[in-house]
Design an enzyme around this catalytic site. Structure first.
Site: not given
Ligand code: AMP
Length: 176
Positions: A64, A101
């Site tokens: 995205r 995770e």
């Molecule tokens: P993080 O590494 O945990 O910051 O996760 C970020 C990535 O996961 C991004 O590329 C987001 O597109 C996706 N992501 C994580 N949580 C969500 C959420 N609640 N809704 C949509 N996309 C998410």
């Protein structure tokens, strides 16, 4: 003529409970992307702080992030660099690893995606725990780029992803 109603980006992000798995509230940005004024407004707001910042490349995180990085790169008259999941890019890459995770994953970019010293703005749709963005910053730096900023459409503040990006110019348009 009546002034145009301001665009409410937040109203165009839909919460989808338990997607892609139980306990996650997925932030669906497709209604925002599909709304011409909202799409324009999102790009305007993300670009505004960087119009005079000498950004040479906008890097988007799969997938995205690509949808945001491409129009933003056009607006900033910068190049577009895709940061992809492992194994997707056809030529020689550099990679960075981040924790999930359970286990680990990695992201990649072409090793010659931009020249050393290039000023790169990193973009993604959602900042959650920050692991992906942290790895993407490391990857940009491994290739020799300068991370001039890290911008998101949405920040899930309660997950404290910013703590992984300390010292970087982090911006988000919508905060939860
Ligand atoms: P993080 O590494 O945990 O910051 O996760 C970020 C990535 O996961 C991004 O590329 C987001 O597109 C996706 N992501 C994580 N949580 C969500 C959420 N609640 N809704 C949509 N996309 C998410």
């Amino acid at each position: 003529m009546m002034p145009a109603k301001p665009v409410d980006l937040t109203a165009l992000v839909k919460d989808v409970p338990d997607f892609p798995k139980k306990g996650i509230i997925f932030k669906d940005i497709t209604p925002l992307l599909a709304d011409p004024r909202a799409l324009q407004n999102m790009v305007d707001q993300l670009a505004e702080p960087y119009l005079q910042a000498g950004i040479q490349y906008v890097a988007g995180i799969e997938s995205r992030g690509f949808l945001i990085a491409a129009p933003l790169a056009c607006r900033l008259k910068a190049g577009l660099v895709p940061i992809r999941k492992k194994g997707k890019l056809p030529r020689k890459t550099k990679s960075a690893t981040y924790n999930l995770e359970y286990g680990q994953d990695s992201i990649e970019a072409h090793e010659d995606a931009f020249p050393p010293g290039a000023r790169v703005l990193l973009v993604d749709d959602v900042l959650a725990t920050g692991g992906t963005a942290q790895a993407a910053c490391e990857l940009i730096e491994k290739i020799g780029g300068i991370v001039a900023g890290v911008s998101f459409l949405i920040e899930l503040g309660f997950l404290n992803g910013r703590s992984k990006l300390t010292g970087r110019a982090v911006k988000a348009l919508i905060k939860y």
